[in-house]
Design a protein around this motif. Structure first.
Motif, PDB file in Angstrom:
ATOM      1  N   ARG A 135       0.594  -1.108   0.066  1.00  0.00           N
ATOM      2  CA  ARG A 135      -0.009  -0.072   0.053  1.00  0.00           C
ATOM      3  C   ARG A 135       0.943   1.363  -0.119  1.00  0.00           C
ATOM      4  N   PHE A 136       1.906   1.171   0.733  1.00  0.00           N
ATOM      5  CA  PHE A 136       2.782   2.426   0.746  1.00  0.00           C
ATOM      6  C   PHE A 136       3.991   2.342   0.048  1.00  0.00           C
ATOM      7  N   GLY A 137       4.388   1.325  -0.394  1.00  0.00           N
ATOM      8  CA  GLY A 137       5.537   1.153  -1.193  1.00  0.00           C
ATOM      9  C   GLY A 137       6.796   1.523  -0.452  1.00  0.00           C
ATOM     10  N   ASN A 138       6.807   0.824   1.014  1.00  0.00           N
ATOM     11  CA  ASN A 138       8.099   1.027   1.630  1.00  0.00           C
ATOM     12  C   ASN A 138       9.028  -0.073   1.307  1.00  0.00           C
ATOM     13  N   PRO A 139      10.253   0.443   1.077  1.00  0.00           N
ATOM     14  CA  PRO A 139      11.281  -0.478   0.367  1.00  0.00           C
ATOM     15  C   PRO A 139      11.824  -1.143   1.644  1.00  0.00           C
ATOM     16  N   GLN A 140      11.921  -0.770   2.868  1.00  0.00           N
ATOM     17  CA  GLN A 140      12.332  -1.208   3.897  1.00  0.00           C
ATOM     18  C   GLN A 140      11.544  -2.559   4.492  1.00  0.00           C
ATOM     19  N   ALA A 141      10.090  -2.309   4.213  1.00  0.00           N
ATOM     20  CA  ALA A 141       9.336  -3.298   4.413  1.00  0.00           C
ATOM     21  C   ALA A 141       9.469  -4.613   3.467  1.00  0.00           C
ATOM     22  N   LYS A 142       9.794  -4.349   2.422  1.00  0.00           N
ATOM     23  CA  LYS A 142       9.886  -5.355   1.268  1.00  0.00           C
ATOM     24  C   LYS A 142      11.283  -6.041   1.758  1.00  0.00           C
ATOM     25  N   ARG A 143      12.327  -5.342   2.071  1.00  0.00           N
ATOM     26  CA  ARG A 143      13.510  -5.970   2.488  1.00  0.00           C
ATOM     27  C   ARG A 143      13.297  -7.078   3.851  1.00  0.00           C
ATOM     28  N   LEU A 144      12.604  -6.454   4.651  1.00  0.00           N
ATOM     29  CA  LEU A 144      12.194  -6.986   5.942  1.00  0.00           C
ATOM     30  C   LEU A 144      11.316  -8.470   5.620  1.00  0.00           C
ATOM     31  N   LEU A 145      10.572  -8.170   4.713  1.00  0.00           N
ATOM     32  CA  LEU A 145       9.768  -9.356   4.337  1.00  0.00           C
ATOM     33  C   LEU A 145      10.445 -10.564   4.059  1.00  0.00           C
ATOM     34  N   TRP A 146      11.684 -10.471   3.015  1.00  0.00           N
ATOM     35  CA  TRP A 146      12.590 -11.424   2.794  1.00  0.00           C
ATOM     36  C   TRP A 146      13.154 -12.103   4.111  1.00  0.00           C
ATOM     37  N   HIS A 147      13.572 -11.113   4.834  1.00  0.00           N
ATOM     38  CA  HIS A 147      14.271 -11.447   6.081  1.00  0.00           C
ATOM     39  C   HIS A 147      13.224 -12.389   7.042  1.00  0.00           C
ATOM     40  N   MET A 148      12.120 -11.832   7.089  1.00  0.00           N
ATOM     41  CA  MET A 148      11.036 -12.573   7.982  1.00  0.00           C
ATOM     42  C   MET A 148      10.620 -13.773   7.425  1.00  0.00           C
ATOM     43  N   GLY A 149      10.726 -13.888   5.979  1.00  0.00           N
ATOM     44  CA  GLY A 149      10.139 -15.118   5.493  1.00  0.00           C
ATOM     45  C   GLY A 149      11.062 -16.266   5.963  1.00  0.00           C
ATOM     46  N   ILE A 150      12.239 -16.118   5.873  1.00  0.00           N
ATOM     47  CA  ILE A 150      13.311 -17.174   6.619  1.00  0.00           C
ATOM     48  C   ILE A 150      12.948 -17.474   8.132  1.00  0.00           C
ATOM     49  N   PHE A 151      12.924 -16.242   8.556  1.00  0.00           N
ATOM     50  CA  PHE A 151      12.914 -16.356  10.221  1.00  0.00           C
ATOM     51  C   PHE A 151      11.483 -17.159  10.459  1.00  0.00           C
ATOM     52  N   VAL A 152      10.274 -16.487  10.107  1.00  0.00           N
ATOM     53  CA  VAL A 152       9.086 -17.273  10.246  1.00  0.00           C
ATOM     54  C   VAL A 152       8.873 -18.579   9.988  1.00  0.00           C
ATOM     55  N   ALA A 153       9.292 -19.025   8.832  1.00  0.00           N
ATOM     56  CA  ALA A 153       9.333 -20.239   8.280  1.00  0.00           C
ATOM     57  C   ALA A 153      10.056 -21.217   9.452  1.00  0.00           C
ATOM     58  N   LEU A 154      11.127 -20.946   9.877  1.00  0.00           N
ATOM     59  CA  LEU A 154      11.781 -21.808  10.781  1.00  0.00           C
ATOM     60  C   LEU A 154      11.126 -21.601  12.237  1.00  0.00           C
ATOM     61  N   ILE A 155      10.727 -20.551  12.462  1.00  0.00           N
ATOM     62  CA  ILE A 155      10.270 -20.503  13.908  1.00  0.00           C
ATOM     63  C   ILE A 155       8.777 -21.266  14.134  1.00  0.00           C
ATOM     64  N   VAL A 156       8.163 -20.950  12.864  1.00  0.00           N
ATOM     65  CA  VAL A 156       6.747 -21.888  12.861  1.00  0.00           C
ATOM     66  C   VAL A 156       7.034 -23.537  12.832  1.00  0.00           C
ATOM     67  N   PHE A 157       8.155 -23.727  12.065  1.00  0.00           N
ATOM     68  CA  PHE A 157       8.577 -25.275  12.165  1.00  0.00           C
ATOM     69  C   PHE A 157       8.918 -25.658  13.727  1.00  0.00           C
ATOM     70  N   GLU A 158       9.716 -24.893  14.219  1.00  0.00           N
ATOM     71  CA  GLU A 158       9.944 -24.996  15.667  1.00  0.00           C
ATOM     72  C   GLU A 158       8.944 -25.218  16.645  1.00  0.00           C
ATOM     73  N   ILE A 159       7.728 -24.397  16.318  1.00  0.00           N
ATOM     74  CA  ILE A 159       6.688 -24.535  17.200  1.00  0.00           C
ATOM     75  C   ILE A 159       5.985 -25.674  17.002  1.00  0.00           C
ATOM     76  N   LEU A 160       5.811 -26.210  15.781  1.00  0.00           N
ATOM     77  CA  LEU A 160       5.227 -27.417  15.397  1.00  0.00           C
ATOM     78  C   LEU A 160       5.968 -28.401  15.904  1.00  0.00           C
ATOM     79  N   GLN A 161       7.120 -28.578  16.174  1.00  0.00           N
ATOM     80  CA  GLN A 161       7.784 -29.671  16.658  1.00  0.00           C
ATOM     81  C   GLN A 161       7.661 -29.457  18.157  1.00  0.00           C
ATOM     82  N   PHE A 162       7.500 -28.443  18.661  1.00  0.00           N
ATOM     83  CA  PHE A 162       7.134 -28.441  20.178  1.00  0.00           C
ATOM     84  C   PHE A 162       5.937 -28.888  20.639  1.00  0.00           C
TER      85      PHE A 162
END
Length: 563
Positions: free
Chosen positions: A336-363
């Motif tokens: 909506r706002f074209g924030n470039p920092q948000a786009k970059r953080l989305l890539w970072h968060m994609g890796i982080f979220v995938a691994l954390i979700v997998f961790e919680i599922l393992q728990f």
């Protein structure tokens, strides 16, 4: 009064060259490390380690039992999946050639444990009870010394856990000398220990740097540093190495679980600084909720109502919900706002979220051996990416500050003489004569004679050189005691801190002598008219300047009459 030169140019060519040199240095460092590693493998050497003894596994041929149930010929680790509070036992017969003076390394996972040899207790550990506060159940290492003459005797472990996830668990058992058992533990976790220490000192460095940059009004380094330090302690605890630093049951049993609630707080505040300026209150509110969750979990544990392990499930659910909110807001910022920092953080968060979700599922699937692996990997990658972003951000800030200094220098710099210009003069006069506390100073006004003649006869290039020569004489004479300015054309000014007439007379004589020496090498007459007086506190500067200007023009007329 003397002003130091501001930072030199901010040309991109120089920075590009510096960047290439930096990459070359990094490449050389990597090649050097690889060379040292290769040579260390090729050069003949003996084993010079301080600990040469070995640790051995004692995990085959165990019998497991609880109630009337007996399971034979089992290999550790094992999980009987019992109800909380059920007492169970693991036993085996030690070999006839079992070595003397050995120790056992046993890990109890939130369990009380008793070690027996032929029915005789040689070690026991259980959570202390009593007092106002309740200690947490802790997963800890035990080094148990075996008595002499254990060959052919039965080694037994009697255990009980109040936590469903660990009731019935029998961890691997190792034997050896005490130093070998500790060394083997470190050897198996050396990478985790190294990563924890590196991240801790990186976080500490970020926190220290943030104090030097606190006037910039951006606390991202502080929050990222606190996040890194908390992550390092959490990694150390998850690597089962915290016992190397403390023997306190509360810290051993509670650090990992408390940090799970603490970790989101600095991260959310970091995101508030970096990308969520529109949602500052929301990020602060979410951080406050995690702080409240931390206090509630701590209170439940200390009161004995609910242990850290049980309350962790709520915290994990909150983390999962927070991740959903953060990712949603990042998508809004990006789409909506074209924030470039948000786009970059989305890539970072994609890796982080995938691994954390997998961790919680393992728990939730009770696969506790795999839980810390995915979160450690995810947090290390995510932290590295955030640190890289922060370095680029502050590098950009420093670059902009350098450019600002450069343009400020241009704004107050006379291009021809490379000294200060009229704007710098007016700025400094305002600082001295303006405001509530004006100060006394000496003002000297100077004006070149015959500049039009020099331009007409010898060209404007020679006229510019004549101006530069005069200014250089001023700098060499008055510059050490004050500041010199070119006001424009052939007009100059000096502001001197000393108001002593004798000092000024000596300086003026030296200046005129320098001008005379310059003229001897020139085909034209180089001559400067001078006027000066002392500004007194509270005096009208306009009238003061006008008076000195008249004095300077009077000197100009005197010089022309002498011709």
């Amino acid at each position: 009064m003397e002003r130091k030169a501001l930072g030199e140019g901010a040309g991109t060519g120089g920075m590009s060259s510096g960047g290439r040199k930096g990459r070359l240095v990094h490449l050389l460092v990597v090649l050097l490390l690889l060379l040292v590693a290769l040579v260390s493998r090729l050069v003949p050497t003996e084993d010079l380690r301080l600990v040469r003894n070995q640790a051995f596994g004692l995990n085959e041929g165990w019998s497991l039992g609880y109630g009337n149930t007996v399971l034979t010929d089992r290999t550790l680790p094992a999980d009987l999946a019992l109800e909380p509070g059920v007492v169970y036992k693991a036993w085996r017969v030690l070999e006839e050639d079992f070595p003397e003076q050995m120790q056992l390394r046993i890990r109890s996972s939130m369990q009380s444990i008793q070690v027996l040899v032929d029915g005789e207790e040689i070690f026991s550990d259980e959570k202390p009870v009593g007092g106002l506060l309740t200690s947490p159940d802790a997963s800890v290492w035990h080094l148990v010394s075996l008595p002499p003459d254990v060959q052919g005797k039965t080694l037994a472990l009697v255990m009980e856990s109040p936590v469903r996830a660990f009731s019935g668990v029998v961890n691997p058992v190792f034997y050896g000398r005490g130093d070998a058992l500790v060394y083997d533990l470190l050897e198996g976790q050396r990478l985790g220990l190294l990563v924890s220490l590196v991240i801790f000192f990186l976080g500490l460095l970020l926190v220290l740097v943030s104090f030097f940059l606190r006037n910039m009004g951006d606390n991202r380094l502080l929050h990222l540093g606190l996040f890194a330090m908390a992550v390092s302690v959490w990694l150390l605890s998850e690597a089962k190495l915290l016992q190397l630093f403390t023997g306190n049951r509360f810290l051993l049993g509670g650090t990992s679980y408390m940090l799970v609630a603490v970790l989101p707080m600095p991260l959310l505040l970091y995101l508030r600084e970096v990308v969520f300026n529109r949602y500052r209150r929301l990020m602060e509110g979410m951080a406050a909720v995690f702080f409240l969750d931390f206090l509630v979990n701590l209170g439940l544990q200390l009161s004995g109502k609910t242990g850290f392990f049980e309350s962790l499930q709520l915290t994990n659910g909150m983390i999962l919900a927070s991740l959903v909110v953060v990712v949603f807001l990042l998508l809004v910022e990006h789409l909506r706002f074209g924030n470039p920092q948000a786009k970059r953080l989305l890539w970072h968060m994609g890796i982080f979220v995938a691994l954390i979700v997998f961790e919680i599922l393992q728990f939730f699937s009770r696969n506790f051996e795999a839980t810390s692996l995915y979160s450690r990997l995810g947090i290390m990658v995510f932290l590295g990416l955030l640190a890289g972003d922060s370095v680029r951000y502050f590098n950009g800030l420093l670059l902009r500050e350098r450019e600002a200094r450069f343009f400020e220098k241009l704004a107050f710099k006379d291009i021809l003489t490379e000294g200060m210009n009229r704007a710098a003069f007016e700025r400094d006069v305002e600082a001295l004569a303006g405001g509530e506390t004006p100060r006394r100073f000496r003002l000297v006004l100077l004006d070149m004679n015959h500049l039009k003649h020099i331009n007409d006869r010898y060209g404007h290039g020679e006229g510019d050189r004549a101006i530069t020569r005069c200014f250089r004489c001023m700098e060499e004479t008055f510059g050490k005691e004050g500041a010199c300015y070119r006001l424009g054309g052939d007009e100059f000014a000096c502001i001197l801190g000393s108001t002593d007439q004798t000092v000024y007379a000596h300086q003026l004589a030296r200046f005129l002598e320098k001008v005379e020496r310059e003229q001897r090498e020139l085909p034209y007459r180089l001559e400067v008219a001078v006027g000066s007086d002392v500004y007194l506190e509270g005096e009208d500067f306009g009238k003061f300047f006008h008076r000195i200007d008249h004095m300077m023009y009077a000197d100009k007329r005197r010089l022309k009459e002498q011709e």
